[in-house]
Scaffold this active site. Structure first.
Site, PDB file in Angstrom:
ATOM      1  N   ASN A  13      34.732  30.689  49.741  1.00 17.53           N
ATOM      2  CA  ASN A  13      34.400  32.159  49.888  1.00 17.53           C
ATOM      3  C   ASN A  13      33.210  32.611  50.544  1.00 17.53           C
ATOM      4  O   ASN A  13      32.134  32.642  49.953  1.00 17.53           O
ATOM      5  CB  ASN A  13      34.787  33.233  48.843  1.00 17.53           C
ATOM      6  CG  ASN A  13      34.424  34.597  48.738  1.00 17.53           C
ATOM      7  OD1 ASN A  13      34.578  34.992  50.100  1.00 17.53           O
ATOM      8  ND2 ASN A  13      34.199  35.119  47.733  1.00 17.53           N
ATOM      9  N   LYS A  15      31.751  35.359  51.687  1.00 22.05           N
ATOM     10  CA  LYS A  15      31.430  36.654  51.545  1.00 22.05           C
ATOM     11  C   LYS A  15      30.901  37.078  52.859  1.00 22.05           C
ATOM     12  O   LYS A  15      31.526  36.958  53.970  1.00 22.05           O
ATOM     13  CB  LYS A  15      30.551  36.603  50.478  1.00 22.05           C
ATOM     14  CG  LYS A  15      31.169  35.993  49.185  1.00 22.05           C
ATOM     15  CD  LYS A  15      29.988  36.048  47.662  1.00 22.05           C
ATOM     16  CE  LYS A  15      30.821  35.494  46.751  1.00 22.05           C
ATOM     17  NZ  LYS A  15      29.961  35.635  45.388  1.00 22.05           N
ATOM     18  N   HIS A 105      38.631  40.243  43.766  1.00 25.61           N
ATOM     19  CA  HIS A 105      37.088  39.616  43.514  1.00 25.61           C
ATOM     20  C   HIS A 105      36.129  40.516  42.818  1.00 25.61           C
ATOM     21  O   HIS A 105      36.199  41.850  42.836  1.00 25.61           O
ATOM     22  CB  HIS A 105      36.566  39.289  44.684  1.00 25.61           C
ATOM     23  CG  HIS A 105      35.351  38.204  44.621  1.00 25.61           C
ATOM     24  ND1 HIS A 105      34.203  38.859  44.221  1.00 25.61           N
ATOM     25  CD2 HIS A 105      35.454  37.008  44.504  1.00 25.61           C
ATOM     26  CE1 HIS A 105      33.471  37.616  43.934  1.00 25.61           C
ATOM     27  NE2 HIS A 105      34.074  36.807  44.074  1.00 25.61           N
ATOM     28  N   GLU A 107      33.328  41.596  42.962  1.00 32.15           N
ATOM     29  CA  GLU A 107      32.295  42.202  43.820  1.00 32.15           C
ATOM     30  C   GLU A 107      33.140  43.514  44.027  1.00 32.15           C
ATOM     31  O   GLU A 107      32.707  44.417  44.447  1.00 32.15           O
ATOM     32  CB  GLU A 107      31.792  41.312  44.970  1.00 32.15           C
ATOM     33  CG  GLU A 107      30.906  40.406  44.269  1.00 32.15           C
ATOM     34  CD  GLU A 107      30.569  39.410  45.348  1.00 32.15           C
ATOM     35  OE1 GLU A 107      29.743  38.309  44.904  1.00 32.15           O
ATOM     36  OE2 GLU A 107      31.210  39.198  46.578  1.00 32.15           O
ATOM     37  N   GLU A 175      37.375  33.877  37.572  1.00 33.27           N
ATOM     38  CA  GLU A 175      36.018  33.793  37.632  1.00 33.27           C
ATOM     39  C   GLU A 175      35.306  34.585  36.799  1.00 33.27           C
ATOM     40  O   GLU A 175      35.379  35.821  36.960  1.00 33.27           O
ATOM     41  CB  GLU A 175      35.892  34.331  39.213  1.00 33.27           C
ATOM     42  CG  GLU A 175      36.155  33.436  40.293  1.00 33.27           C
ATOM     43  CD  GLU A 175      35.442  33.945  41.667  1.00 33.27           C
ATOM     44  OE1 GLU A 175      35.161  32.891  42.266  1.00 33.27           O
ATOM     45  OE2 GLU A 175      35.630  34.977  41.951  1.00 33.27           O
ATOM     46  N   GLY A 181      27.179  33.427  40.669  1.00 37.02           N
ATOM     47  CA  GLY A 181      25.936  33.492  41.421  1.00 37.02           C
ATOM     48  C   GLY A 181      24.950  33.309  40.028  1.00 37.02           C
ATOM     49  O   GLY A 181      23.617  33.482  40.687  1.00 37.02           O
ATOM     50  N   SER A 221      29.626  29.570  39.940  1.00 39.99           N
ATOM     51  CA  SER A 221      28.515  28.460  40.332  1.00 39.99           C
ATOM     52  C   SER A 221      29.045  27.217  40.121  1.00 39.99           C
ATOM     53  O   SER A 221      28.583  26.237  39.528  1.00 39.99           O
ATOM     54  CB  SER A 221      27.550  28.746  38.703  1.00 39.99           C
ATOM     55  OG  SER A 221      26.857  30.171  39.027  1.00 39.99           O
TER      56      SER A 221
END
Length: 263
Positions: A13, A15, A105, A107, A175, A181, A221
């Site tokens: 991904n 992004k 996702h 985000e 996730e 991250g 990660s």
């Protein structure tokens, strides 16, 4: 342990990174690198998820050079067409030969306030247009402490699959928000615990056949140094990779996870 025929999926991904020219160069180098390493594309599928503006360039390159790499979009509209400025219809993505689309996702949920109901409408839209939704589920550190492992991901999956029936082709990506991250991944045992429960949920909702065929990925990660541990788990069928997918050598090494697990 039951023998599975699920083909591992290693998905990058990107992004909001790499323009269309950079994406062309990256895909070319990735294909060369994996070919030089004699990567078994049938044994481990590779997919990338570039920004919308890169999709046509990526599609043209992959099609013209017959590269064994799949691609998808990072989001899809719940609507087919109309006055929805800035949104992208599933019909448009299908016309570009996209196979996959990421939905839900963290985000999108956090930055764009996407609810479980919105995620569900997007899953239905993806399936309507023949796209494979990569349904993201995951809990925050606060959720984990309050509800324990798997409770929030399972609830999100149930909501995402509302009104979905039949022998659907989907991917589920666990996730944990607290790992994305952060540089601190979940342990393989933690990922397996949640993945196994997600598969139980798939069996309850869609039946044994779909549950056994559906790939459950881990994301958060993921690196070349830890991918082997995840891939040894029976219910983890691959990874959804963020930052590491932008590093050509690192991503190629993750894709070649077999050399780390000795298979």
């Amino acid at each position: 342990m039951a023998v599975t025929t699920r083909t591992p999926l290693l998905a990058g991904n990107w992004k909001m990174n790499l323009d269309h020219l950079q994406s062309i160069a990256f895909v070319q180098k990735l294909a060369w690198s994996l070919k030089d390493a004699n990567h078994d594309f049938d044994g481990a599928e590779v997919a990338i998820f570039p920004p919308f503006t890169d999709l046509r360039s990526v599609q043209t390159l992959i099609s013209a050079d017959k590269l064994p790499i799949h691609f998808g979009a990072q989001d899809v509209s719940a609507h087919d067409s109309g006055a929805y400025t800035g949104e992208i219809s599933g019909a448009f993505l299908k016309a570009l030969d996209c196979q996959y689309v990421i939905i839900g996702h963290s985000e999108r949920r956090t930055l764009h306030n996407e609810t479980d109901e919105v995620v569900n409408t997007k899953v239905l839209a993806a399936l309507k247009h023949g796209l494979v939704p990569v349904i993201c589920v995951g809990e925050t550190a606060e959720d984990l402490e309050k509800h324990g492992p798997s409770a929030v991901p399972v609830a999100q999956l149930k909501a995402a699959l509302a009104s979905v029936t039949g022998a659907v082709d989907i991917v589920v990506a666990y996730e944990p928000v607290w790992a994305i991250g952060s540089g601190q991944a979940a342990t393989p045992e933690q990922a397996e615990q949640v993945a196994a429960q997600l598969r139980v949920t798939l069996r309850e909702l869609l039946g044994d056949e779909v549950a056994e065929a559906t790939r459950v990925l881990y994301g958060g990660s993921v690196k070349s140094g830890n991918i082997a541990g995840f891939m040894r788990e029976p219910n983890v069928d691959g990874a959804l990779i963020g930052g590491a997918s932008l590093d050509l050598n690192e991503f190629a090494s993750i894709v070649r996870f077999q050399k780390h697990v000795g298979t």
